[in-house]
Design a protein around this motif. Structure first.
Motif, PDB file in Angstrom:
ATOM      1  N   SER A   1      37.175  38.126  36.182  1.00 18.19           N
ATOM      2  CA  SER A   1      37.873  37.003  36.813  1.00 18.19           C
ATOM      3  C   SER A   1      36.952  36.214  37.736  1.00 18.19           C
ATOM      4  O   SER A   1      37.392  35.298  38.417  1.00 18.19           O
ATOM      5  CB  SER A   1      39.075  37.510  37.610  1.00 18.19           C
ATOM      6  N   GLY A   2      35.682  36.608  37.795  1.00 21.06           N
ATOM      7  CA  GLY A   2      34.714  35.903  38.626  1.00 21.06           C
ATOM      8  C   GLY A   2      34.641  36.405  40.046  1.00 21.06           C
ATOM      9  O   GLY A   2      33.993  35.804  40.892  1.00 21.06           O
ATOM     10  N   GLY A   3      35.292  37.521  40.317  1.00 20.07           N
ATOM     11  CA  GLY A   3      35.277  38.082  41.658  1.00 20.07           C
ATOM     12  C   GLY A   3      34.300  39.237  41.774  1.00 20.07           C
ATOM     13  O   GLY A   3      33.599  39.589  40.820  1.00 20.07           O
ATOM     14  N   ILE A   4      34.270  39.816  42.953  1.00 18.25           N
ATOM     15  CA  ILE A   4      33.421  40.969  43.231  1.00 18.25           C
ATOM     16  C   ILE A   4      34.338  42.089  43.717  1.00 18.25           C
ATOM     17  O   ILE A   4      35.166  41.860  44.604  1.00 18.25           O
ATOM     18  CB  ILE A   4      32.366  40.629  44.303  1.00 18.25           C
ATOM     19  N   PRO A   5      34.220  43.291  43.144  1.00 12.06           N
ATOM     20  CA  PRO A   5      35.065  44.401  43.605  1.00 12.06           C
ATOM     21  C   PRO A   5      34.881  44.664  45.094  1.00 12.06           C
ATOM     22  O   PRO A   5      33.826  44.384  45.669  1.00 12.06           O
ATOM     23  CB  PRO A   5      34.570  45.589  42.773  1.00 12.06           C
ATOM     24  N   THR A   6      35.904  45.230  45.711  1.00  8.74           N
ATOM     25  CA  THR A   6      35.835  45.559  47.131  1.00  8.74           C
ATOM     26  C   THR A   6      34.866  46.719  47.343  1.00  8.74           C
ATOM     27  O   THR A   6      34.508  47.429  46.391  1.00  8.74           O
ATOM     28  CB  THR A   6      37.221  45.967  47.658  1.00  8.74           C
ATOM     29  N   ASP A   7      34.465  46.923  48.586  1.00  5.67           N
ATOM     30  CA  ASP A   7      33.585  48.061  48.895  1.00  5.67           C
ATOM     31  C   ASP A   7      34.251  49.380  48.525  1.00  5.67           C
ATOM     32  O   ASP A   7      33.583  50.304  48.057  1.00  5.67           O
ATOM     33  CB  ASP A   7      33.200  48.054  50.376  1.00  5.67           C
ATOM     34  N   THR A   8      35.553  49.476  48.713  1.00  4.30           N
ATOM     35  CA  THR A   8      36.283  50.703  48.358  1.00  4.30           C
ATOM     36  C   THR A   8      36.197  50.956  46.858  1.00  4.30           C
ATOM     37  O   THR A   8      35.972  52.087  46.422  1.00  4.30           O
ATOM     38  CB  THR A   8      37.756  50.597  48.802  1.00  4.30           C
ATOM     39  N   GLN A   9      36.364  49.900  46.057  1.00  9.87           N
ATOM     40  CA  GLN A   9      36.247  50.049  44.605  1.00  9.87           C
ATOM     41  C   GLN A   9      34.828  50.439  44.206  1.00  9.87           C
ATOM     42  O   GLN A   9      34.627  51.272  43.318  1.00  9.87           O
ATOM     43  CB  GLN A   9      36.619  48.741  43.903  1.00  9.87           C
TER      44      GLN A   9
END
Length: 118
Positions: A33-41
């Motif tokens: 989707s063009g995003g960046i996973p969170t640090d938790t992910q």
């Protein structure tokens, strides 16, 4: 261990897509989707990757993965390896680093106590 550059998260390779589809579909959806996973992910994904190695125990206490937020001590620890046998380029990834090594006395062979900021 360093994070992937944002452009690699946003345009994952086919191999990365396949791996994420098997291990973390939510992170794959975020990346596609063009995003960046969170640090938790990212931490959860790194734990999954480490467990694939045969020498890493399966239990929850075998490996502890935490994001590094305080870089001051870490940089001092990493650079103490620079010496007669290792150059700064062997210890720090100069191409991925945001350190400005063109100024200052970064290559001096100071003892660790003198090199660390006070």
């Amino acid at each position: 261990m360093e994070d992937l550059p944002p452009e690699l998260w946003k345009t994952p390779s086919k191999r990365m897509e396949r791996f994420l589809s098997e291990r973390d579909a939510e992170a794959l959806f975020t990346a596609l989707s063009g995003g960046i996973p969170t640090d938790t992910q990212k931490v959860a994904l790194l734990k999954r990757v480490l467990r694939l190695h045969s020498s890493v125990p399966n239990g929850t206490l075998g490996v502890v993965v935490k994001p590094i937020t305080e870089l001051n001590g870490v940089l001092g620890y990493c650079t103490k390896q620079v010496g007669k046998d290792l150059s700064i380029a062997d210890v720090i990834d100069l191409t991925a680093s945001d350190m400005d090594l063109t100024t200052g006395d970064w290559n001096a062979r100071n003892p660790r106590q003198e090199a660390l900021p006070r």
